[in-house]
Structures are given as structure tokens and as C-alpha cells.
Design a protein around this motif. Structure first.
Motif, PDB file in Angstrom:
ATOM      1  N   TRP A 179      -0.128   3.567   4.270  1.00  0.00           N
ATOM      2  CA  TRP A 179      -0.987   4.661   4.942  1.00  0.00           C
ATOM      3  C   TRP A 179      -0.036   5.590   5.237  1.00  0.00           C
ATOM      4  O   TRP A 179       1.092   5.436   5.785  1.00  0.00           O
ATOM      5  N   GLN A 180      -0.502   7.124   5.324  1.00  0.00           N
ATOM      6  CA  GLN A 180       0.196   8.294   5.960  1.00  0.00           C
ATOM      7  C   GLN A 180      -0.665   9.183   6.628  1.00  0.00           C
ATOM      8  O   GLN A 180      -1.893   9.461   6.401  1.00  0.00           O
ATOM      9  N   THR A 188      -4.100   9.597   4.572  1.00  0.00           N
ATOM     10  CA  THR A 188      -4.265   9.328   3.357  1.00  0.00           C
ATOM     11  C   THR A 188      -3.885   7.802   2.847  1.00  0.00           C
ATOM     12  O   THR A 188      -3.005   7.274   3.483  1.00  0.00           O
ATOM     13  N   GLU A 222      -4.519  11.348  -2.037  1.00  0.00           N
ATOM     14  CA  GLU A 222      -3.142  11.199  -1.930  1.00  0.00           C
ATOM     15  C   GLU A 222      -2.251  12.640  -2.399  1.00  0.00           C
ATOM     16  O   GLU A 222      -1.165  12.791  -2.018  1.00  0.00           O
ATOM     17  N   ARG A 279       3.586   7.035   9.398  1.00  0.00           N
ATOM     18  CA  ARG A 279       3.515   5.998   8.065  1.00  0.00           C
ATOM     19  C   ARG A 279       3.474   4.730   8.629  1.00  0.00           C
ATOM     20  O   ARG A 279       4.068   4.378   9.570  1.00  0.00           O
ATOM     21  N   TYR A 328      -0.939  14.899   0.256  1.00  0.00           N
ATOM     22  CA  TYR A 328       0.200  14.357   0.881  1.00  0.00           C
ATOM     23  C   TYR A 328       1.327  14.812   0.010  1.00  0.00           C
ATOM     24  O   TYR A 328       2.544  15.211   0.512  1.00  0.00           O
ATOM     25  N   LEU A 387      -2.122   5.437   0.618  1.00  0.00           N
ATOM     26  CA  LEU A 387      -1.147   5.803  -0.683  1.00  0.00           C
ATOM     27  C   LEU A 387      -1.151   4.628  -1.690  1.00  0.00           C
ATOM     28  O   LEU A 387      -0.741   3.436  -1.775  1.00  0.00           O
ATOM     29  N   LYS A 388      -2.093   5.035  -2.616  1.00  0.00           N
ATOM     30  CA  LYS A 388      -2.743   4.021  -3.668  1.00  0.00           C
ATOM     31  C   LYS A 388      -1.418   3.624  -4.595  1.00  0.00           C
ATOM     32  O   LYS A 388      -1.386   2.923  -5.372  1.00  0.00           O
ATOM     33  N   THR A 389      -0.480   4.750  -4.701  1.00  0.00           N
ATOM     34  CA  THR A 389       0.718   4.647  -5.511  1.00  0.00           C
ATOM     35  C   THR A 389       1.911   3.656  -5.039  1.00  0.00           C
ATOM     36  O   THR A 389       2.598   3.471  -5.358  1.00  0.00           O
TER      37      THR A 389
END
Length: 317
Positions: free
Chosen positions: A121-122, A16, A182, A162, A185, A18-20
Motif C-alpha cells: 500500500w501507499q 492506494t 493505482e 508505504r 499514485y 498497489l496491485k502491480t
């Protein structure tokens, strides 16, 4: 492509964006000394290409302020300037940068928001951490031609990998059909009882150290952050019924047992009093929504001594 949350209990290996999260870059001759005096964990553990670091800044009173991941940026030559990249919460980015600048004073360190250049990213999934691909180090897997790597999540192995990668490229080992929203996740992390916030007791000399050290050495812990499951009266999980900051109460005593800190679907995290959390099944409910029961869960990764803390309470119940 719009990726929707699926709220399922198990995942195959997936990735995913990570847009946050955003990225801050630290550079300059005083970078290590500057961060070492502020962060709860030992910054020197980032170096040598073998580790990422999860750390926090505390208030002078020892309360949690900010947390983030730190990575050493690739260097072409060992004589090149030290550069660290921080994976931070986008919602507090400006406040975090302002805080660092407040403490910088005369330190020779540059602090830059590089969120446009890099993305976080994760990679996670069922037993993904046990299937680590071939690598050149003990804590990271395949990278790309920028020298940036996937690192094992420094909090728990079961959270996967990550990394920080250039925003204009797709990280290695990411296939289009394995990318997910996200929120999935976040659900994965909540079910394992992992919150944001980390510190390292052996390391001294950071803001707020005194209160943390006192609590650690006294060994008195009355509350813990626990993964939660929300159920109806028949024991079926209920979705989207609980909001963060909801109060958890004990049906038996009528007292406040704690507070829900995060909620997603039928799962969440809550800061609960241990004497109430594991007293008896079905005892905890959401205040004002007594038909929603709260079931605390003991994470598998908890140290043995944390389980022993609950035995007197269980016996008393």
C-alpha cells in the motif's frame, strides 16, 4: 469497488492498494549476509524498526536488473529469526525469485513468494509527508496489531508513506472514501520525477559495483531521467498521445535527445541527454509526432550540483 484514475494535478491525502506489486519473504540465519552481497544498498539499515530500504540488484556489467523495498518483519523476541519482506514488481516476480535462488548456493536462507498473504500500500498527497501522525520512531507512523507499520517512502519524503500489510485486512488510517486507483499514485510519482531503481555509492561489494563506482567518481553524467510534460503546438497538455519507448528528438539539431521510458496521461519520464534537455523551450518533440512537444521539468528535490550541470548547456543555447 472499482477505482478509476482521475489524472489530476493535486491530491488530498489518499491511499492506494498497489496491485502491480507482490511480496517476497527472506528468512534464515544467512539472510543478512546473503542480501548484503547482492544489493546496492546496506541491508543493515532495515533493522531496529526505524527504516525501510529501497535497493536494487545490478547485472555484472552494472546495469539495472531489479529493484524493491525491504522491511524488517516484526519479531516478538529479539532472539527470534530475522525475517525481511520485500515489496517487488509483480511482473518480474518469478524471474526475481529465480535470480535469488541462483545466487543462494549453500547460503542458509529461504526465499518465498508470499503475495497471497500480504499486499503493498501507499499513502500520498499534497504535503502529506509534513503531517506525519504520532509514532514511536523517526521513520514510521501508525501500525496495526500485526506489528506491521507505515514507513516513510525511502526515496523521497514527498512521496508519502508505504507499507506491507496482511491481505485479509485494511491497513490502519485507511478510510474507504480516501482510497484511489493505482494509476493516480503512478501519476503522482511521475510528476515528481521519481523512477524505480536505487543505489548507494558508499556501500561496496555488490554485483556491478565497479562500473557504478567509476561513473560516480568521474562525475561525468551525460543523461538523466527527467519528468516530462507533453504539449500541443499551442502549449496545452495532451492526454494519451505518447507511448513508452517513443523517441524524443531535437527540432534544432535533428538529433535524438532521448527516449520516453514511462507515459501516463500528459506526463511521463524520459532518459534525456542533458545537452539537449534544457537547451531551449519548445525544442524537443516526439519522433513521428512532431506536433507533440516535450517539456522536460527540473524536479524540486534535485541537489544543487545537478542544476549547475545544466548551466553551460543553457549558456551555449
Amino acid at each position: 469497488m472499482l477505482l478509476k484514475p482521475i489524472f489530476r494535478r493535486t491530491f488530498s491525502t489518499t491511499t492506494t492498494l498497489l496491485k502491480t506489486r507482490s511480496v517476497v519473504r527472506f528468512s534464515g540465519p544467512d539472510t543478512i549476509k546473503f542480501l548484503q552481497g547482492l544489493l546496492t544498498n546496506d541491508v543493515r539499515r532495515c533493522f531496529g524498526g526505524h527504516s525501510s530500504l529501497y535497493a536494487a540488484i545490478l547485472t555484472p556489467q552494472g546495469r539495472f536488473f531489479f529493484d524493491f523495498f525491504l522491511y524488517e518483519a516484526p519479531r516478538i523476541d529479539s532472539k527470534d529469526e530475522v525475517v525481511l519482506l520485500a515489496d517487488v514488481d509483480s511482473s518480474i516476480l518469478d524471474e526475481l525469485v529465480d535470480t535469488f535462488n541462483k545466487y543462494r548456493l549453500r547460503s542458509k536462507v529461504d526465499i518465498e513468494n508470499v503475495g497471497e498473504e500480504f499486499s503493498c500500500w501507499q499513502r500520498f498527497g499534497a504535503d502529506h509527508h509534513k503531517r506525519q501522525p504520532s509514532s514511536t520512531g523517526s521513520s514510521f507512523s501508525q501500525g496495526n496489531n500485526t506489528g506491521l507499520q507505515w514507513h516513510k517512502d525511502p526515496r523521497l519524503d514527498c512521496l508519502g508513506f508505504r507499507g506491507i500489510f496482511p491481505s485479509n485486512s485494511i491497513p490502519p488510517m485507511v478510510e474507504a472514501d480516501t482510497e484511489t486507483a493505482e494509476e493516480n499514485y503512478l501519476l503522482w510519482r511521475l510528476e515528481r520525477g521519481v523512477a524505480e531503481g536505487s543505489l548507494e555509492i558508499p556501500k561496496g561489494c555488490y554485483i556491478g559495483q565497479e562500473l557504478i563506482a567509476r561513473s560516480h567518481h568521474r562525475g561525468v553524467i551525460r543523461k538523466r531521467l527527467l519528468p516530462l510534460k507533453f504539449l500541443n503546438e499551442s502549449g496545452t497538455e495532451v492526454e494519451q498521445k505518447v507511448a513508452p519507448s517513443s523517441e524524443v528528438t531535437s527540432l534544432k539539431s535533428g538529433k535524438k535527445a532521448g527516449t520516453v521510458t514511462t507515459a501516463l496521461g500528459s506526463r511521463g519520464l524520459g532518459l534525456l541527454r542533458l545537452e539537449e534537455a534544457f537547451k531551449e523551450s519548445g525544442n524537443l518533440v516526439i519522433k513521428g509526432q512532431e506536433d507533440v512537444k516535450v517539456e522536460p521539468i527540473r524536479p524540486e528535490w534535485w541537489p544543487t550540483e545537478w542544476f549547475l550541470e545544466h548551466e553551460p548547456h543553457q549558456a551555449a543555447g
